[in-house]
Write an enzyme that holds these catalytic residues in place. Structure first.
Site, PDB file in Angstrom:
ATOM      1  N   GLY A  86      -1.791  -8.811  38.847  1.00 10.97           N
ATOM      2  CA  GLY A  86      -2.378  -9.458  40.019  1.00 10.97           C
ATOM      3  C   GLY A  86      -3.897  -9.437  40.023  1.00 10.97           C
ATOM      4  O   GLY A  86      -4.540 -10.435  40.362  1.00 10.97           O
ATOM      5  N   SER A  87      -4.466  -8.325  39.648  1.00 12.38           N
ATOM      6  CA  SER A  87      -5.930  -8.213  39.702  1.00 12.38           C
ATOM      7  C   SER A  87      -6.588  -9.198  38.736  1.00 12.38           C
ATOM      8  O   SER A  87      -7.548  -9.885  39.103  1.00 12.38           O
ATOM      9  CB  SER A  87      -6.377  -6.787  39.361  1.00 12.38           C
ATOM     10  OG  SER A  87      -5.807  -5.881  40.276  1.00 12.38           O
ATOM     11  N   THR A 121      -2.874 -10.980  22.472  1.00 16.41           N
ATOM     12  CA  THR A 121      -1.477 -11.057  22.047  1.00 16.41           C
ATOM     13  C   THR A 121      -0.581 -10.864  23.259  1.00 16.41           C
ATOM     14  O   THR A 121      -0.783  -9.938  24.045  1.00 16.41           O
ATOM     15  CB  THR A 121      -1.196  -9.981  20.979  1.00 16.41           C
ATOM     16  OG1 THR A 121      -2.089 -10.213  19.887  1.00 16.41           O
ATOM     17  CG2 THR A 121       0.239 -10.040  20.500  1.00 16.41           C
ATOM     18  N   CYS A 154      -9.308   8.875  54.527  1.00 15.95           N
ATOM     19  CA  CYS A 154      -9.133   9.999  53.621  1.00 15.95           C
ATOM     20  C   CYS A 154      -8.133   9.715  52.519  1.00 15.95           C
ATOM     21  O   CYS A 154      -8.104  10.409  51.524  1.00 15.95           O
ATOM     22  CB  CYS A 154      -8.789  11.262  54.391  1.00 15.95           C
ATOM     23  SG  CYS A 154     -10.292  12.198  54.711  1.00 15.95           S
ATOM     24  N   HIS A 191       5.268  -5.912  38.833  1.00 13.56           N
ATOM     25  CA  HIS A 191       5.666  -4.557  39.250  1.00 13.56           C
ATOM     26  C   HIS A 191       5.973  -4.410  40.727  1.00 13.56           C
ATOM     27  O   HIS A 191       6.421  -3.357  41.170  1.00 13.56           O
ATOM     28  CB  HIS A 191       4.625  -3.521  38.795  1.00 13.56           C
ATOM     29  CG  HIS A 191       3.351  -3.508  39.571  1.00 13.56           C
ATOM     30  ND1 HIS A 191       3.124  -2.627  40.592  1.00 13.56           N
ATOM     31  CD2 HIS A 191       2.230  -4.242  39.461  1.00 13.56           C
ATOM     32  CE1 HIS A 191       1.904  -2.819  41.074  1.00 13.56           C
ATOM     33  NE2 HIS A 191       1.333  -3.797  40.408  1.00 13.56           N
ATOM     34  N   GLN A 207       2.446 -10.007  46.957  1.00 17.38           N
ATOM     35  CA  GLN A 207       3.404  -9.342  47.848  1.00 17.38           C
ATOM     36  C   GLN A 207       4.495 -10.280  48.333  1.00 17.38           C
ATOM     37  O   GLN A 207       5.570  -9.833  48.734  1.00 17.38           O
ATOM     38  CB  GLN A 207       2.682  -8.730  49.063  1.00 17.38           C
ATOM     39  CG  GLN A 207       1.714  -7.617  48.728  1.00 17.38           C
ATOM     40  CD  GLN A 207       2.403  -6.316  48.311  1.00 17.38           C
ATOM     41  OE1 GLN A 207       3.598  -6.110  48.543  1.00 17.38           O
ATOM     42  NE2 GLN A 207       1.652  -5.432  47.674  1.00 17.38           N
ATOM     43  N   ASN A 258      -0.831  -7.161  51.921  1.00 19.89           N
ATOM     44  CA  ASN A 258      -0.199  -5.999  51.289  1.00 19.89           C
ATOM     45  C   ASN A 258      -0.102  -4.791  52.211  1.00 19.89           C
ATOM     46  O   ASN A 258       0.700  -3.905  51.973  1.00 19.89           O
ATOM     47  CB  ASN A 258      -0.936  -5.627  50.001  1.00 19.89           C
ATOM     48  CG  ASN A 258      -2.424  -5.588  50.179  1.00 19.89           C
ATOM     49  OD1 ASN A 258      -3.047  -6.587  50.541  1.00 19.89           O
ATOM     50  ND2 ASN A 258      -3.012  -4.433  49.957  1.00 19.89           N
TER      51      ASN A 258
HETATM   52  C1  LIG Z   1      -1.978  -8.571  47.503  1.00 11.84           C
HETATM   53  C2  LIG Z   1      -2.240  -7.922  46.180  1.00 11.84           C
HETATM   54  N1  LIG Z   1      -3.023  -8.536  45.281  1.00 11.84           N
HETATM   55  C3  LIG Z   1      -3.277  -8.003  44.081  1.00 11.84           C
HETATM   56  C4  LIG Z   1      -2.753  -6.787  43.709  1.00 11.84           C
HETATM   57  C5  LIG Z   1      -3.074  -6.226  42.366  1.00 11.84           C
HETATM   58  O1  LIG Z   1      -2.017  -6.393  41.481  1.00 11.84           O
HETATM   59  P1  LIG Z   1      -1.955  -5.553  40.109  1.00 11.84           P
HETATM   60  O2  LIG Z   1      -1.690  -4.146  40.501  1.00 11.84           O
HETATM   61  O3  LIG Z   1      -0.835  -6.158  39.350  1.00 11.84           O
HETATM   62  O4  LIG Z   1      -3.272  -5.726  39.435  1.00 11.84           O
HETATM   63  C6  LIG Z   1      -1.930  -6.107  44.612  1.00 11.84           C
HETATM   64  C7  LIG Z   1      -1.330  -4.801  44.259  1.00 11.84           C
HETATM   65  O5  LIG Z   1      -1.746  -3.752  44.694  1.00 11.84           O
HETATM   66  C8  LIG Z   1      -1.677  -6.687  45.876  1.00 11.84           C
HETATM   67  O6  LIG Z   1      -0.909  -6.064  46.778  1.00 11.84           O
HETATM   68 ZN   LIG Z   2     -10.661  14.317  54.979  1.00 13.49          ZN
END
Ligand SMILES: Cc1ncc(COP(=O)(O)O)c(C=O)c1O
Ligand SMILES: [Zn+2]
Lengths: 131, 396
Positions: B72-73, B239, B326, B203, B181, B153
């Site tokens: 996702g990132s 790859t 925290c 995942h 999500q 999320n």
């Molecule tokens: C809304 C959303 N975008 C992006 C991500 C990032 O995905 P990944 O962990 O596969 O990089 C997450 C996961 O935490 C997410 O909840």
């Molecule tokens: Zn604290």
């Protein structure tokens, strides 16, 4: 992030939780905005911390350091209690994760605040002694 | 002790069905899909088949609109930076997003801001929903991209993506959505919903970590993020994670199979738990209760701090998460909870539970019994709670 077993122990079974009625000194530090508040009550006899209790709103580290700090100053002289640093509290807990170090300063500050309050109630300027 | 995993929005357990489909590609079929001998060809075939099937499951017209990524990132980074940089050449340097996107989107936008892009952060209001009319009002002559997440999320609110997509299409603006999500819980159709780019990751749906995709509609200008070999039609080097892709496809297929039934069961568990926990005084549900992922519960309990709540839940066998400062290692609580207008001290006392098809009625019973006890325990030792009660008495 992982807490040491000692931190978990003090978090799960915090020592000295509660309030002291007619406490000789009460100190409250922290604020709800940053997420940790600690309130400490002390009972002083012969210049010694005869009893100490606390209440804490905060994370695991804040609660565990509160608990450990009260254990460390109970029965000590006021002078000794004032010498307690957050570093010593952390060491007694076998360390804290780096992001949690800031939570441990509350305990040190709470002791100073409670002792200051005690001196004020005695009519003594706490500035000279506590700093 | 009964172990209850209630943090499926963080990640999920790999499904045994998915694992089984992946295994051959981690063992016998280890060839590089770019190689010409048979063992490479077999891997290539599997990859192409997965791409076809995923395209079908997302309502994409062409398999070659699906690009595999590391998750996702990366997909969010690529979509936003890739389109922004391509559009800058056409003089468009304005991006619209929302205040409560995932950091993969927000921090990418902040990085672009430093490069001179201008970002509009849309309000999400108290219910955690973007208003389509706000999107329409924010679009300008120089708008390069709109990026609004499909489902949040933390609080699970499902955004009006088809409406936003329609507006963007009508105004000729490229539209990206982070569906990390939402995938597997919402019927996604990139054609019908006018989505130009879509991020997904395996995942969160019982697939493997480190594998995701970016859907890029044909014709959408996008620059390459990962330079190198000619994989993914020369647009994303590296790859291919063949086993990961097989896992992604299998996981999505599995999630869509019987989704409506599963959603019905999960939302009734969710609603029952929320109603039960709302009996705790000074508690609240964060985010709209209706436009919400079926597996998400997010609540605040005044007078307590989230991390200590999580640790005590963990002591009781329950894995959950929180938006407290925290837990994030910063001084500020979750930007999502602040974006829906919660004051800091209340946002610190938040708890997110996210379920999966493995969650049972009994799990909900246990959680409904444990949470009130833990909240009470922590309130008993909270000076903030003491103040709240004192003020209550004063107010009367
Ligand atoms: C809304 C959303 N975008 C992006 C991500 C990032 O995905 P990944 O962990 O596969 O990089 C997450 C996961 O935490 C997410 O909840
Ligand atoms: Zn604290």
């Amino acid at each position: 992030m992982v807490y040491s077993e000692k931190v978990i122990d003090h978090f799960a079974n915090p020592r000295n939780v509660g309030e002291i009625e007619n406490a000789d000194g009460i100190g409250e530090v922290g604020n709800s905005k940053c997420g940790d508040i600690m309130k400490m009550y002390i009972k002083v006899e012969d210049n010694t911390i005869a009893d100490v209790k606390f209440k804490t709103f905060g994370c695991g580290a804040a609660i565990a350091t509160s608990s450990m700090a009260t254990e460390l100053i109970k029965g000590k002289t006021i002078d000794d209690a004032l010498q307690l640093t957050n570093k010593a509290v952390m060491e007694a807990l076998d360390g804290l994760p780096p992001v949690k170090v800031h939570c441990s300063v509350l305990a040190e500050e709470a002791i100073k605040a409670a002792v200051s309050d005690y001196y004020k109630k005695q009519g003594v300027d706490p500035e000279v002694i506590v700093g | 002790m009964r172990e209850i995993y209630a943090d499926n929005s963080a990640t999920t357990k790999l499904s045994p069905v998915v694992l089984e489909k992946m295994l051959p590609y981690l063992t016998e079929v280890y060839g590089n899909p770019s190689s010409i001998y048979r063992i490479g060809g077999k891997a290539r075939e599997a990859l192409d088949q997965a791409r076809e099937n995923i395209a079908k499951n997302l309502g994409a017209q062409r398999a070659n609109e699906i690009y595999f990524t590391s998750g996702g990132s990366e997909s969010d980074n690529w979509a936003i930076k890739g389109v922004a940089h391509a559009m800058k050449k056409k003089g468009k340097t304005h991006i619209i997003t929302s205040k409560f996107e995932h950091h993969a989107v927000l921090h990418t936008c902040e990085a672009l801001e430093k490069e001179g892009f201008e970002i509009t952060y849309l309000d999400v209001y108290e219910n955690g929903l973007v208003k389509p009319e706000d999107v329409a009002a924010a679009i300008r002559e120089d708008t390069a991209l709109v990026s609004v997440m499909y489902a949040n999320n933390e609080i699970g609110t499902i955004q009006p993506i088809p409406e936003i997509g329609k507006i963007c299409r009508e105004r000729g603006v490229i539209f990206h959505t982070d569906a990390v999500q939402a995938a597997g819980y919402v019927r996604i159709n990139v054609e019908e919903q006018h989505i130009d780019l879509l991020s997904m990751t395996a995942h969160k749906l019982h697939g493997p970590k480190g594998c995701g995709l970016l859907y890029v509609r044909r014709g959408v200008p996008i620059e390459t993020l990962i330079h190198g070999g000619a994989q993914e039609r020369g647009r994303r080097a590296g790859t291919e994670n063949v086993a990961g892709v097989i896992g992604l496809d299998a996981a999505l297929e599995l999630a869509l199979d019987g989704m409506e039934e599963r959603n019905k069961r999960l939302s009734s568990l969710r609603d029952r738990l929320m109603d039960e926990l709302l009996k705790i005084e000074r508690s609240r549900v964060n985010g709209d209760r209706v436009h919400r992922l079926p597996n998400n519960v997010n609540m605040c309990f005044e007078g307590i701090e989230g991390e200590s709540l999580l640790l005590r839940l963990d002591m009781n066998g329950i894995s959950a998460s929180s938006g407290s400062a925290c837990t994030s290692g910063s001084l500020d609580p979750s930007h999502v909870l602040l974006a829906i207008g919660l004051p800091h001290e209340i946002a610190h006392g938040s708890m997110r539970l996210s379920f999966s098809e493995e969650t049972t009625d009994e799990d909900i019973d246990v959680i409904a019994a444990v949470v009130p006890e833990v909240v009470q325990y922590l309130r008993n030792m909270s000076p903030l709670w003491e103040d709240i009660k004192k003020n209550e008495r004063k107010g009367q």
